[in-house]
Design an enzyme around this catalytic site. Structure first.
Site, PDB file in Angstrom:
ATOM      1  N   LYS A 241       0.847  -1.179   0.000  1.00 32.54           N
ATOM      2  CA  LYS A 241       0.000   0.000   0.000  1.00 32.54           C
ATOM      3  C   LYS A 241       0.885   1.232   0.000  1.00 32.54           C
ATOM      4  CE  LYS A 241      -3.173   2.369   2.945  1.00 32.54           C
ATOM      5  NZ  LYS A 241      -3.643   2.550   4.293  1.00 32.54           N
TER       6      LYS A 241
HETATM    7  P1  FBP Z   1      -6.908   7.191   4.427  1.00 30.39           P
HETATM    8  O1  FBP Z   1      -7.666   6.789   3.195  1.00 30.39           O
HETATM    9  O2  FBP Z   1      -7.782   7.750   5.475  1.00 30.39           O
HETATM   10  O3  FBP Z   1      -5.732   8.069   4.070  1.00 30.39           O
HETATM   11  O4  FBP Z   1      -6.354   5.847   5.043  1.00 30.39           O
HETATM   12  C1  FBP Z   1      -5.197   5.273   4.594  1.00 30.39           C
HETATM   13  C2  FBP Z   1      -4.149   5.259   5.676  1.00 30.39           C
HETATM   14  O5  FBP Z   1      -3.042   4.512   5.287  1.00 30.39           O
HETATM   15  C3  FBP Z   1      -4.629   4.732   7.017  1.00 30.39           C
HETATM   16  O6  FBP Z   1      -4.534   3.353   7.101  1.00 30.39           O
HETATM   17  C4  FBP Z   1      -3.732   5.480   7.951  1.00 30.39           C
HETATM   18  O7  FBP Z   1      -4.290   5.664   9.190  1.00 30.39           O
HETATM   19  C5  FBP Z   1      -3.592   6.789   7.276  1.00 30.39           C
HETATM   20  O8  FBP Z   1      -3.705   6.578   5.904  1.00 30.39           O
HETATM   21  C6  FBP Z   1      -2.271   7.424   7.596  1.00 30.39           C
HETATM   22  O9  FBP Z   1      -2.150   8.620   6.906  1.00 30.39           O
HETATM   23  P2  FBP Z   1      -1.019   9.647   7.294  1.00 30.39           P
HETATM   24  O10 FBP Z   1       0.147   8.857   7.732  1.00 30.39           O
HETATM   25  O11 FBP Z   1      -0.792  10.398   6.035  1.00 30.39           O
HETATM   26  O12 FBP Z   1      -1.557  10.466   8.376  1.00 30.39           O
END
Ligand code: FBP
Length: 308
Positions: free
Chosen positions: A207
């Protein structure tokens, strides 16, 4: 459960895995409205840990309830639901067997002073993933962080254990910390490097964030220039990420990011699809909308991945 030829083809790329791991990957790839297409959409809800409860859920208070997310992922016909231990435990019985689960086994929070060493604590285990009926463990690495070496060593151990019990491994690969600039966190050279390292660490599903056209590293810039690697539009950049993920032989999904308008998100996902992405993992853009709107949005996203 019938396994489509597309899914069989994807499974054939995982040459070392045992039957249990392949069955769990097949479960994720065959579930929901995209089941069998080789594409997938996953709901991740670990933002409460990462960003705190109010920033995550206050805009849609129903989302404070763990059952809300299970039900949303099931009703939307998603491939899987990913969350930390407490969230999965809170719905484990009510929703047992209704959707493939990914136990997020490390978590960050914004209260500790990370400095140049963003890090995540181990907050789940392989045995808990098995106890809760999960198909995979999920783990975040922060390539570039002064703590990245420890994170690589942790996932090496956890992935080995997960695979030995027939679970799949999902790696969130988010460059940050160390010498990486804010722009560099999503620069295409760094993003491709992050995806490649996740593949090398043995991830079944990788991811990353959608990459921008920025290039961070001076030596990379020379190579991208000399070899004329096209990074002008998002679809080209996504193809490059896929190429860097064992030439498309690893499943790569792209994150949704902070809240944005439906058109902006869907345009982005159309580009991801065009570039050959396997799918999306979208959290905030889903559960921060009222349920009806979220279901409609997810239907649109699924249709994009169906090629409609
Ligand atoms: P989102 O679609 O809300 O961005 O979720 C994806 C994700 O990877 C979550 O699993 C994680 O909590 C978040 O993004 C972390 O985003 P960042 O590190 O940019 O705050």
């Amino acid at each position: 459960m019938k396994i489509s030829n597309k899914v069989k083809k994807i499974l054939s790329y995982y040459e070392s895995d045992c039957a249990g791991t392949k069955a769990n990957l097949a479960r994720i790839l065959s579930h929901g409205k995209l089941g069998g297409t080789g594409k997938l959409v996953i709901l991740p809800v670990d933002q409460g840990f990462e960003h705190g409860p109010a920033r995550s859920f206050a805009v849609n208070p129903d989302a404070y309830d763990p059952h809300y997310h299970f039900q949303l992922a099931i009703d939307a016909g998603l491939n899987a639901y990913a969350a930390p231990l407490g969230m999965i435990e809170a719905g484990a019985d009510s929703f047992a067997g209704q959707i493939p689960l990914i136990l997020k086994v490390n978590s960050s929070n914004y209260l500790f002073n990370a400095g140049s060493a963003p890090y995540q604590a181990i907050t789940g285990s392989v045995s808990e993933a098995i106890r809760l009926g999960c198909s995979a463990i999920g783990f975040t690495i922060y390539p570039g962080s002064d703590a990245s070496i420890e994170m690589f060593e942790e996932i090496k151990e956890l992935a080995e254990e997960a695979k030995s019990y027939g679970l799949a491994v999902v790696i969130w690969s988010y460059p940050r910390g160390g010498n990486i600039s804010k722009i560099g966190e999503t620069a295409v050279d760094i993003c491709a490097y992050a995806a490649h390292m996740a593949a090398l660490l043995g991830a079944h599903i990788i991811k990353v964030k959608p990459p921008t056209a920025a290039l961070e590293n001076l030596d990379d810039i020379k190579v991208y220039d000399k070899e004329k690697i096209p990074v002008d539009n998002l679809a080209n950049r996504v193809s490059h990420i896929m190429q860097s993920s064992f030439n498309g032989k690893r499943i790569v999904v792209f994150s949704g990011g902070g809240a944005k308008g439906e058109k902006e998100l869907c345009d982005e996902i159309r580009d991801l699809y065009q570039g050959g992405a396997h799918g999306s993992i979208v959290g905030r853009n889903v559960f921060q909308r009222p349920r009806k709107e979220a279901l409609a949005l997810l239907d649109n996203i699924i249709n994009i991945y169906k090629g409609k």
